[in-house]
Design a protein around this motif. Structure first.
Motif, PDB file in Angstrom:
ATOM      1  N   GLY A 169     -33.469  28.305   6.531  1.00 47.68           N
ATOM      2  CA  GLY A 169     -34.399  27.845   5.500  1.00 47.68           C
ATOM      3  C   GLY A 169     -33.794  28.098   4.127  1.00 47.68           C
ATOM      4  N   GLN A 170     -33.994  29.297   3.629  1.00 48.19           N
ATOM      5  CA  GLN A 170     -33.555  29.636   2.269  1.00 48.19           C
ATOM      6  C   GLN A 170     -32.043  29.500   2.080  1.00 48.19           C
ATOM      7  OE1 GLN A 170     -35.475  30.256  -0.234  1.00 48.19           O
ATOM      8  NE2 GLN A 170     -37.463  30.749   0.607  1.00 48.19           N
ATOM      9  N   SER A 225     -36.920  43.047  -6.256  1.00 56.45           N
ATOM     10  CA  SER A 225     -36.093  44.121  -5.733  1.00 56.45           C
ATOM     11  C   SER A 225     -35.476  43.804  -4.380  1.00 56.45           C
ATOM     12  CB  SER A 225     -36.899  45.402  -5.643  1.00 56.45           C
ATOM     13  OG  SER A 225     -38.008  45.205  -4.773  1.00 56.45           O
ATOM     14  N   TRP A 226     -36.139  43.026  -3.522  1.00 59.28           N
ATOM     15  CA  TRP A 226     -35.599  42.859  -2.179  1.00 59.28           C
ATOM     16  C   TRP A 226     -34.776  41.597  -2.033  1.00 59.28           C
ATOM     17  CZ3 TRP A 226     -37.451  39.421   1.923  1.00 59.28           C
ATOM     18  CH2 TRP A 226     -38.351  38.470   1.454  1.00 59.28           C
ATOM     19  N   TYR A 227     -34.611  40.844  -3.100  1.00 62.31           N
ATOM     20  CA  TYR A 227     -33.861  39.604  -3.060  1.00 62.31           C
ATOM     21  C   TYR A 227     -32.776  39.649  -4.132  1.00 62.31           C
ATOM     22  CZ  TYR A 227     -32.779  34.796  -4.368  1.00 62.31           C
ATOM     23  OH  TYR A 227     -32.123  33.648  -4.696  1.00 62.31           O
ATOM     24  N   ARG A 228     -31.597  39.156  -3.811  1.00 66.37           N
ATOM     25  CA  ARG A 228     -30.544  39.052  -4.811  1.00 66.37           C
ATOM     26  C   ARG A 228     -29.812  37.735  -4.646  1.00 66.37           C
ATOM     27  NH1 ARG A 228     -25.551  43.077  -6.602  1.00 66.37           N
ATOM     28  NH2 ARG A 228     -25.085  41.847  -8.453  1.00 66.37           N
ATOM     29  N   HIS A 229     -29.462  37.166  -5.790  1.00 68.45           N
ATOM     30  CA  HIS A 229     -28.771  35.878  -5.794  1.00 68.45           C
ATOM     31  C   HIS A 229     -27.730  35.940  -6.893  1.00 68.45           C
ATOM     32  CE1 HIS A 229     -29.329  32.009  -8.297  1.00 68.45           C
ATOM     33  NE2 HIS A 229     -28.330  31.772  -7.501  1.00 68.45           N
ATOM     34  N   LEU A 233     -19.101  41.356  -5.975  1.00 72.96           N
ATOM     35  CA  LEU A 233     -20.200  41.103  -6.908  1.00 72.96           C
ATOM     36  C   LEU A 233     -19.983  41.783  -8.258  1.00 72.96           C
ATOM     37  CD1 LEU A 233     -23.181  41.543  -4.404  1.00 72.96           C
ATOM     38  CD2 LEU A 233     -22.105  39.435  -5.156  1.00 72.96           C
ATOM     39  N   THR A 234     -18.779  42.298  -8.511  1.00 71.87           N
ATOM     40  CA  THR A 234     -18.578  43.059  -9.739  1.00 71.87           C
ATOM     41  C   THR A 234     -18.720  42.187 -10.983  1.00 71.87           C
ATOM     42  OG1 THR A 234     -16.196  42.728  -9.478  1.00 71.87           O
ATOM     43  CG2 THR A 234     -17.113  44.798  -8.677  1.00 71.87           C
ATOM     44  N   GLN A 235     -18.441  40.889 -10.848  1.00 71.52           N
ATOM     45  CA  GLN A 235     -18.562  39.991 -12.002  1.00 71.52           C
ATOM     46  C   GLN A 235     -19.857  39.202 -11.984  1.00 71.52           C
ATOM     47  OE1 GLN A 235     -16.133  40.095 -14.345  1.00 71.52           O
ATOM     48  NE2 GLN A 235     -15.189  41.665 -13.062  1.00 71.52           N
ATOM     49  N   ALA A 236     -20.724  39.554 -11.036  1.00 76.87           N
ATOM     50  CA  ALA A 236     -21.880  38.684 -10.801  1.00 76.87           C
ATOM     51  C   ALA A 236     -23.082  38.967 -11.675  1.00 76.87           C
ATOM     52  CB  ALA A 236     -22.295  38.778  -9.330  1.00 76.87           C
ATOM     53  N   GLY A 237     -23.063  40.035 -12.463  1.00 82.18           N
ATOM     54  CA  GLY A 237     -24.222  40.297 -13.312  1.00 82.18           C
ATOM     55  C   GLY A 237     -25.269  41.132 -12.585  1.00 82.18           C
ATOM     56  N   PRO A 238     -26.345  41.478 -13.289  1.00 85.51           N
ATOM     57  CA  PRO A 238     -27.353  42.374 -12.723  1.00 85.51           C
ATOM     58  C   PRO A 238     -28.127  41.682 -11.611  1.00 85.51           C
ATOM     59  CG  PRO A 238     -28.096  41.527 -14.843  1.00 85.51           C
ATOM     60  CD  PRO A 238     -26.670  41.063 -14.672  1.00 85.51           C
ATOM     61  N   PRO A 239     -28.685  42.478 -10.703  1.00 86.76           N
ATOM     62  CA  PRO A 239     -29.482  41.908  -9.613  1.00 86.76           C
ATOM     63  C   PRO A 239     -30.721  41.210 -10.141  1.00 86.76           C
ATOM     64  CG  PRO A 239     -28.969  44.223  -9.200  1.00 86.76           C
ATOM     65  CD  PRO A 239     -28.589  43.922 -10.608  1.00 86.76           C
ATOM     66  N   HIS A 240     -31.225  40.252  -9.361  1.00 85.58           N
ATOM     67  CA  HIS A 240     -32.484  39.577  -9.664  1.00 85.58           C
ATOM     68  C   HIS A 240     -33.581  40.626  -9.770  1.00 85.58           C
ATOM     69  CE1 HIS A 240     -35.983  36.990  -8.871  1.00 85.58           C
ATOM     70  NE2 HIS A 240     -35.226  35.990  -9.263  1.00 85.58           N
ATOM     71  N   ASP A 259     -33.073  41.985   1.394  1.00 89.62           N
ATOM     72  CA  ASP A 259     -33.012  43.326   1.963  1.00 89.62           C
ATOM     73  C   ASP A 259     -33.753  43.366   3.292  1.00 89.62           C
ATOM     74  OD1 ASP A 259     -33.213  45.251  -1.139  1.00 89.62           O
ATOM     75  OD2 ASP A 259     -31.530  44.291  -0.105  1.00 89.62           O
ATOM     76  N   GLY A 260     -33.109  44.020   4.256  1.00 88.22           N
ATOM     77  CA  GLY A 260     -33.727  44.142   5.563  1.00 88.22           C
ATOM     78  C   GLY A 260     -33.632  42.897   6.420  1.00 88.22           C
TER      79      GLY A 260
END
Lengths: 317, 97
Positions: free
Chosen positions: A106-107, A56-60, A46-53, A73-74
């Motif tokens: 689902g997601q 806080s508990w979800y990242r894409h 993920l080093t080139q992926a940019g900042p997290p969404h 998360d979790g």
């Protein structure tokens, strides 16, 4: 190697671990393979992926090879291949397998479906008189609660939260989803008589994952008779009556656009496809707006009005 | 982009239009913005989009609709302004936008 094979949403799912899904059928629209990642090591660079969404508990993150990394998360983390044909996954320790499957099927699966040029709707559907009716709306709009009220009356569940539609010669076909529904405890008790000991979805909500099996679920595709878009609770909270209102063609178009699943994946190609898909759906399926006070004891009245409306639509068809 | 009644205009690149019922929806793929139009707006688009002048469109609409000319002109100008604001049209005369 994927030893287990299932069918859901009309999609063939191959998995290296058992899943709570219906058996595989040869007649399917596409295929996705679910593969368990190694226990250790990062799932993706993920080093080139940019900042997290910001949430806080979800990242894409979109990865350089066109695949997509998603994490709750979790719950779990997933890498969806660029062609949408493979989901590599890792369950996180804090989650139950039930909860993990809800997010994977689902997601996470929605990313794979969109990459394979499907346009899922954020909708829940039940079967009434052999036809499907769908409830379209954002999270917490009451789709699942309304569906549970239909189950109480003996109608069948088709899918909860994600709906796959395909055009057919005589209309539009709706496909069955996983055999479960996500409900708040009070709703589950009121309409399904379920004990309050089902698994929770995640730490952010007290929604339960309630299995739907046997005669309570429809396991085959059915013709879609109508879509009802649910007004936002904040727009309906002061209402005392239940109403089903017509929409103009362009209002229908925009309700359906808003109701497409996983709007995080935006590309020129997808926008063009959505424009065409939603335009065609606007012409082929009746769509009406449903407004009602958000009280559980009013849902049977809502159900009765919807069944009556469906009978009128069927008579006019 | 500024427009006069004698301008010919056309759909901007990357713009999709679809009739839905007797209304219309437009999408600019570059800006990702949608615009919904009523039946009259949809009719105006189908007249203008092939590269017609605004004046010719005005005259066509005046024949087709029972409307006071001044009111039609105002509505047409307003609608053209919306299309410009949403970057849905460009000049077909080769003029800079």
């Amino acid at each position: 190697m994927s030893r287990y094979r299932y069918s859901v949403y009309g999609i063939g799912v191959a998995s290296d671990a058992p899943l709570a899904l219906p058996a595989y059928t040869a007649d399917r629209l596409a295929d996705v393979e679910c593969v368990t990642a190694a226990a250790a090591g990062p799932l993706a660079d993920l080093t080139q992926a940019g900042p997290p969404h910001p949430r806080s508990w979800y990242r894409h993150a979109s990865l350089p090879d066109g695949s997509t990394y998603v994490r709750w998360d979790g719950i779990g983390e997933f890498v969806v291949a660029a062609d949408g044909q493979r989901i590599t996954h890792r369950q996180l320790n804090a989650s139950s397998f039930e909860s993990f499957q809800v997010y994977m099927l689902g997601q996470a699966l929605s990313f794979a479906l969109v990459k394979q040029s499907f346009e899922p709707l954020h909708a829940t559907a039940v079967v009434v008189g052999g036809q499907a009716i769908a409830f379209l709306g954002d999270n917490a709009f009451g789709k699942s609660s309304l569906a549970a009220c239909f189950l109480e009356a003996g109608h069948q569940m088709l899918t909860d939260d994600l709906l796959i539609l395909r055009p057919a010669a005589d209309g539009v076909i709706a496909y069955p989803g996983p055999p479960r529904i996500k409900l708040f405890r009070a709703v589950a008790r009121r309409f399904l008589g379920e004990a309050a000991h089902r698994g929770g979805m995640n730490a952010e909500t007290d929604k339960l994952i309630v299995p739907i099996d046997g005669d309570r679920r429809c396991s085959h595709p059915v013709r879609l008779a109508a879509i009802y878009t649910l007004a936002a609770p904040r727009d309906a909270c002061r209402r005392t009556d239940v109403s089903i209102e017509p929409l103009s063609a362009r209002e229908v178009f925009f309700e359906l656009i808003k109701g497409t699943f996983n709007r995080r994946l935006i590309s020129r190609q997808r926008l063009e496809r959505q424009f065409s898909f939603v335009g065609a759906l606007t012409e082929r399926v009746p769509v009406r707006k449903l407004l009602y006070p958000r009280a559980l004891d009013r849902l049977p009245e809502v159900r009765s009005m919807l069944v009556a409306d469906l009978q009128r639509l069927t008579f006019l068809d | 982009m500024t427009v006069s009644i004698s301008n010919r205009i056309k759909a901007a690149p990357d713009v999709l239009f679809r009739l839905v019922g007797d209304e219309g929806v437009l999408l600019n793929l570059r800006t990702q913005r949608y615009l919904g139009v009523n039946p009259v707006g949809a009719r105006v688009w189908t007249i203008l989009e092939p590269g017609e002048t605004i004046q010719a469109a005005y005259e066509t609409l005046l024949r087709e609709y029972d409307v006071e000319p001044g009111a039609l002109r105002l509505d047409l100008d307003r609608f053209i302004g919306q299309l410009v604001e949403h970057e849905l049209i460009e000049s077909a005369d080769g003029d800079p936008t």
